[in-house]
Structures are given as C-alpha cells and as structure tokens.
Design an enzyme around this catalytic site. Sequence first.
Site, mmCIF file in Angstrom:
data_model
loop_
_atom_site.group_PDB
_atom_site.id
_atom_site.type_symbol
_atom_site.label_atom_id
_atom_site.label_comp_id
_atom_site.label_asym_id
_atom_site.label_seq_id
_atom_site.Cartn_x
_atom_site.Cartn_y
_atom_site.Cartn_z
ATOM 1 N N LYS A 66 1.284 4.164 -3.077
ATOM 2 C CA LYS A 66 0.911 5.571 -2.969
ATOM 3 C C LYS A 66 2.120 6.480 -3.205
ATOM 4 O O LYS A 66 1.969 7.594 -3.732
ATOM 5 C CB LYS A 66 0.276 5.850 -1.601
ATOM 6 C CG LYS A 66 -1.090 5.194 -1.425
ATOM 7 C CD LYS A 66 -2.102 5.694 -2.474
ATOM 8 C CE LYS A 66 -3.502 5.168 -2.209
ATOM 9 N NZ LYS A 66 -4.492 5.664 -3.195
ATOM 10 N N TYR B 57 0.809 -1.210 0.000
ATOM 11 C CA TYR B 57 0.000 0.000 0.000
ATOM 12 C C TYR B 57 0.849 1.269 0.000
ATOM 13 O O TYR B 57 0.697 2.133 -0.877
ATOM 14 C CB TYR B 57 -0.942 0.003 1.203
ATOM 15 C CG TYR B 57 -1.791 1.253 1.270
ATOM 16 C CD1 TYR B 57 -2.871 1.427 0.404
ATOM 17 C CD2 TYR B 57 -1.507 2.264 2.188
ATOM 18 C CE1 TYR B 57 -3.647 2.585 0.447
ATOM 19 C CE2 TYR B 57 -2.274 3.416 2.238
ATOM 20 C CZ TYR B 57 -3.345 3.570 1.370
ATOM 21 O OH TYR B 57 -4.096 4.716 1.412
#
Length: 255
Positions: free
Chosen positions: A182, A178
């Site tokens: 990002k 994750y």
Amino acid sequence: MREQTPHQKIALVTGANKGIGRAAAEQLTSLGMTVLIGARDPQRGEEAAASIRAAGGDAHAVTLDVTDPTTVEGVARHVEERFGHLDVLINNAGITGSGQVSPEDAHDQVPSTVDLDMVRAVFETNVFGVITVTNAMLPLLRRSPVPRIVNVSSHAASLTIFSDPNGPMATLLPSAAYSPSKTALTALTVQYANELRKDGILVNAAAPGFVDTESNNHSGFLTTEQGAAILVHLAIVSADGPTAGFFSEEGPVPW
C-alpha cells in the site's frame, strides 16, 4: 452499441462485488453514474449488479481479474464498444496476504520470516494489478471531460504513522507484504498524478479507515458505506480539486 447520452458518467470499480468496492458502486449509482462492477467471479459480480439495479441504480457486472491482463483488456474493449469512454476508475481490488489482518494471524508477514511468494502475490494484485488496469483504461479516461482515478490505499501505507513507536499502529506486528504494497501504491499514485496532471486527469489515493469487512474478520468499526465515502468524494472532485494526494474522510493522511 454506444450510449445515447454522451455525457453519461461511466465508472469502473474493481473488486466491487462486496465490501468497500460494492458500497462505492452503490453510492456512485445514487449520483446518477453507470457503474461497472469488476469482479473475478462472474456470478458474484452479477449478483451485486442485480442487487444495485433492484435498488434503482444502473450497474453492470464485468469479469475482471486485475492479475490477468486478458480479462483487463476484455473489459477495456467492452467499455469502448458499449460506452466509448470512462469517467471514473476506482482501483479497489486488493488482498491482505494473510488469511485476515488480525494480529493473531499476521505473523506470516513479519519481514524476517515472511514467505516471499506471498509477498509477490500481494504486490501482484495491490500494485502491479493497478498498473495493468490503469494503463488499459487510460485511453478511455482521456475521452472524458472529468476523468478521475482513485487508488484505494490504507492508513497502513503511512510511513509516518507506522514509524511512530507510540502511534496507533505500534501494537501491530511488522508487515513485509500488505503495508509495503500500500505504501508502494501511494507512491505510484503520485507518479501517475504527475504524469497525467497536464491532461486534467486527477489521481488520488484513499484511506477508507478501519472498515468492517471480510479482510479483517469483521473487526472494523466503520461501515462499508462510511469507508466508501472518501472514494466517492475523490471520484467526483472538481477540476480544481486535489491530485497526487492521500486522503481519508478526516483529511490528508501523512505519507
């Protein structure tokens, strides 16, 4: 049939049937925009759009899976045929990769033990999906007098914050999926901004903050409305506003 009011602002928000995306859609309609609610599930998308319409907003559901180019191309054709242009694109759809992002179940993202298939799935949505949608919508955005692209990132994308052993992220387990996805998204934002600057298309990344959503098992302390505020702000910045930036409601987020 194309709209009768050529200057009506049209916005597309991906992953907008719930959470921050839905809140952003609601706020954009309150500003007078026509908002397309992008959702993988047609029924959930239509329910969200109907709810916004019932509150007085102009919202319409479109079936959109950012990992499926066929649905993305279908939405681009729909916007072309019905409106002829797009003014705002908010790339909000994203996945965490874990069941939630709480420390109890984040162990599957620890770099040394991570499942590579899970990492690929996260990047497929959070990075490659953004490229797919953005490139499909660019011809429509180029027809707008005020084109804006907002990529929904996270404070977890900040290398500065995460590399500080005494910083606010120090208690979180390392992430190979994750957070890096990002980080890649913010880097991608800068590259799009640099390419599109000459065309007047402003491209920025937004960090909504720790928002109470399903993705964190509702452990966040901000409301979805509060989290969506920075998305909407970046969607309506003036022509002399920022591009290639990374912002939260408090201001610039360190890279």
